[in-house]
Design a protein around this motif. Structure first.
Motif, PDB file in Angstrom:
ATOM      1  N   TRP A 170     -31.889  -6.392 -33.264  1.00 24.29           N
ATOM      2  CA  TRP A 170     -31.145  -5.621 -34.255  1.00 24.29           C
ATOM      3  C   TRP A 170     -30.416  -4.475 -33.576  1.00 24.29           C
ATOM      4  CZ3 TRP A 170     -30.882  -1.283 -37.653  1.00 24.29           C
ATOM      5  CH2 TRP A 170     -31.693  -0.194 -37.331  1.00 24.29           C
ATOM      6  N   SER A 171     -29.217  -4.155 -34.110  1.00 20.85           N
ATOM      7  CA  SER A 171     -28.367  -3.100 -33.588  1.00 20.85           C
ATOM      8  C   SER A 171     -28.038  -3.409 -32.126  1.00 20.85           C
ATOM      9  CB  SER A 171     -29.060  -1.751 -33.769  1.00 20.85           C
ATOM     10  OG  SER A 171     -28.193  -0.677 -33.485  1.00 20.85           O
ATOM     11  N   GLY A 195     -27.308  -6.050 -37.800  1.00 21.75           N
ATOM     12  CA  GLY A 195     -26.810  -4.740 -37.404  1.00 21.75           C
ATOM     13  C   GLY A 195     -26.111  -4.750 -36.060  1.00 21.75           C
ATOM     14  N   ALA A 266     -34.197  -0.979 -42.157  1.00 18.65           N
ATOM     15  CA  ALA A 266     -32.928  -1.638 -42.371  1.00 18.65           C
ATOM     16  C   ALA A 266     -32.694  -2.054 -43.801  1.00 18.65           C
ATOM     17  CB  ALA A 266     -32.773  -2.806 -41.431  1.00 18.65           C
ATOM     18  N   HIS A 354     -26.897  -9.189 -42.422  1.00 18.60           N
ATOM     19  CA  HIS A 354     -26.265  -7.879 -42.585  1.00 18.60           C
ATOM     20  C   HIS A 354     -26.812  -7.192 -43.823  1.00 18.60           C
ATOM     21  CE1 HIS A 354     -23.310  -4.729 -42.186  1.00 18.60           C
ATOM     22  NE2 HIS A 354     -23.016  -4.868 -43.463  1.00 18.60           N
ATOM     23  N   ASP A 358     -25.902  -0.944 -44.796  1.00 14.58           N
ATOM     24  CA  ASP A 358     -25.991  -0.500 -43.408  1.00 14.58           C
ATOM     25  C   ASP A 358     -25.067   0.703 -43.215  1.00 14.58           C
ATOM     26  OD1 ASP A 358     -25.597  -0.225 -40.567  1.00 14.58           O
ATOM     27  OD2 ASP A 358     -26.381  -2.254 -40.322  1.00 14.58           O
TER      28      ASP A 358
END
Length: 377
Positions: A170-171, A195, A266, A354, A358
Motif C-alpha cells: 500500500w502507498s 493507495g 485506509a 482504491h 483516500d
C-alpha cells in the motif's frame, strides 16, 4: 514461549530452539537473523540483505508466502488503532506511543498479521531500509529508491528461503510491489496494491507540499476534486471498470478474511477511524488535514506525536522533507514516470484497490494502474 527459528548463517528452520519471552539469547553471527522477543505467534527478526540489516515480522506456517509492503516511513503502527498491549495508549487520549508497540507487532498491517489464515499463509511484514528497525542506514531517496526497495523486498524473501511470494503493498509499498512484480515476474505469485501511483503530477506535488487549495482535497469533502484527472498535461486515463473493493482480495489470496485486507488507516475513510477511536465526526478533525507532508512541525499533534516517538523529531522531519524531494524527482521525468513503463510487464494476477476517501492519492491513479496491468481487477 516464542519459537526461535535459526540454523546456519542467514537460514531458518522450524526445528529451532525455544526461548521464553524476556530470556537472554546468544548473539547471532552478523549474517544470521537477529531475533527479538515479541509475542507467541509473531517472530521478529533481522537478516542481512544487500549490505543492510532488514527487520521483519513473520507469522503463520502456510505454504503460500505473503510479503506486506508498508508505505512512507514504514508506518509500523496504526495512527488510530492504539496498541494491542495493555499499555493504555490510544490516539484519542493523546498519550505517548507505546515503545513496545513501535518495536514489534503494531504495523500498517495489524489486521493482516492477526487474521490472515495461518495454515494457508506464511505472512512476512518488513521495514524497508531506513525505516522502522531497519536502521542504520538512514533513509535516503536517490532516483532509484523504489527499484532498490523492490530488489530488497524480493531478496529478503529469498533469504528467508521462500521459492515464491505474493505481495500486498500500500502507498509507497504498492509502488514497490508493482516494480517487484514487473522486474521479477517468475518470483511473484499474486499481488494486491492500494493507495499506489505509477506517476507523479503537479496536483500530487501540491498535496505533498501543502499549497493553497489542499484542504478540501485532503479531507475528501469536495466531490469534484476526488478523482479529478491530473492537471499537468498528463492525459486523463480513460474510464475503467470499477476498481475492486478490499473484500475482493479474498478471492485472490484464498483463505483471507474479508476484513483482513484493510490496512489500519485506509479504505473506508474518516468516519470509521473516528468511530474506532470513540470520537464523533465533530470532535475529531481529519488527521490528514495537514499543511502538506514536507513540514512536520505544522502537522497536527495527534498525527505527528506517534511518529515522533518512534523516530525522533529530527529524523522524522528530515525524512519527510527528503521524501517530498525524492518523489518530486519523478515529476521532472517524461509524464512524471515512476513505474508506468513497467505496468505492462506485470504477469501475476493483480487486484487494484482504491479508497474513495483516500486523502493523498486521487482515484485516477488507481484507474491508470488497473488499465495498464493486464488482466487486473
Amino acid at each position: 514461549v516464542q519459537r526461535v527459528k535459526s540454523e546456519s548463517a542467514g537460514q531458518e528452520t522450524r526445528g529451532g530452539a525455544e526461548a521464553r519471552v524476556g530470556a537472554s539469547c546468544p548473539s547471532p553471527a552478523a549474517d544470521q537473523p537477529r531475533f527479538f522477543s515479541c509475542s507467541t505467534s509473531v517472530t521478529s527478526a533481522s537478516v542481512a540483505v544487500n549490505g543492510v540489516q532488514l527487520h521483519y515480522q513473520r507469522t503463520g506456517e502456510g505454504e503460500h508466502a505473503v510479503l506486506l509492503l508498508p508505505g512512507m516511513l514504514g508506518l509500523r503502527f496504526s495512527l488510530f488503532g492504539g496498541c494491542s498491549r495493555e499499555c493504555g495508549w490510544a490516539p484519542a487520549q493523546g498519550r505517548p506511543l507505546c515503545r513496545a508497540s513501535a518495536r514489534c507487532g503494531e504495523t500498517d498491517f495489524g489486521p493482516q498479521i492477526k487474521k490472515l489464515n495461518k495454515e494457508l499463509f506464511t505472512v512476512v511484514a518488513w521495514d524497508p531500509r531506513g525505516y522502522g528497525r531497519s536502521r542504520p542506514p538512514d533513509r535516503d531517496f536517490p532516483r532509484d529508491f523504489f527499484e532498490r526497495d523492490a530488489k530488497d523486498a524480493v531478496d529478503l524473501m529469498k533469504a528467508l528461503r521462500f521459492p515464491k511470494a505474493s505481495l500486498l503493498g500500500w502507498s509507497d509499498g504498492g509502488i514497490t510491489a508493482l516494480i517487484a512484480a514487473a522486474r521479477f515476474p517468475a518470483y511473484v505469485s499474486k499481488m494486491v496494491v492500494w493507495g499506489a501511483n505509477a506517476y507523479v503530477t503537479d496536483e500530487d506535488q501540491r498535496i505533498y507540499e501543502g499549497r493553497p487549495g489542499r484542504s478540501r482535497l485532503l479531507c475528501g469533502t469536495d466531490a469534484e476534486t476526488r478523482g479529478r484527472p491530473p492537471q499537468t498535461g498528463n492525459p486523463p486515463s480513460p474510464a475503467a471498470p470499477a476498481v475492486g473493493g478490499l473484500r475482493d482480495s479474498g478471492a485472490l489470496l484464498r483463505g483471507a478474511e474479508s476484513a483482513s485486507l484493510r490496512p489500519s488507516c485506509a479504505a473506508k475513510g474518516g468516519e470509521e477511524l473516528r468511530e474506532s477511536a470513540g470520537e464523533s465526526d465533530a470532535d475529531r478533525p481529519c488527521p490528514f488535514c495537514l499543511p502538506g507532508i514536507r513540514d512536520v512541525s505544522k502537522w497536527s499533534e495527534k498525527t505527528r506525536k506517534p511518529l515522533e516517538a518512534l523516530y525522533g523529531f529530527d529524523y522524522l522531519a528530515r525524512t519527510c522533507e527528503q521524501w517530498v524531494d525524492g518523489i518530486g524527482q519523478f515529476r521532472h521525468l517524461p509524464e512524471g514516470n515512476i513505474c508506468r513503463h513497467l505496468l505492462p510487464l506485470v504477469q501475476c494476477p493483480t487486484l487494484v484497490v482504491h479508497g474513495e476517501k483516500d486523502p493523498l492519492v486521487p482515484r485516477f491513479h488507481a484507474d491508470f494502474i488497473h488499465k495498464h496491468v493486464r488482466g487486473s481487477r
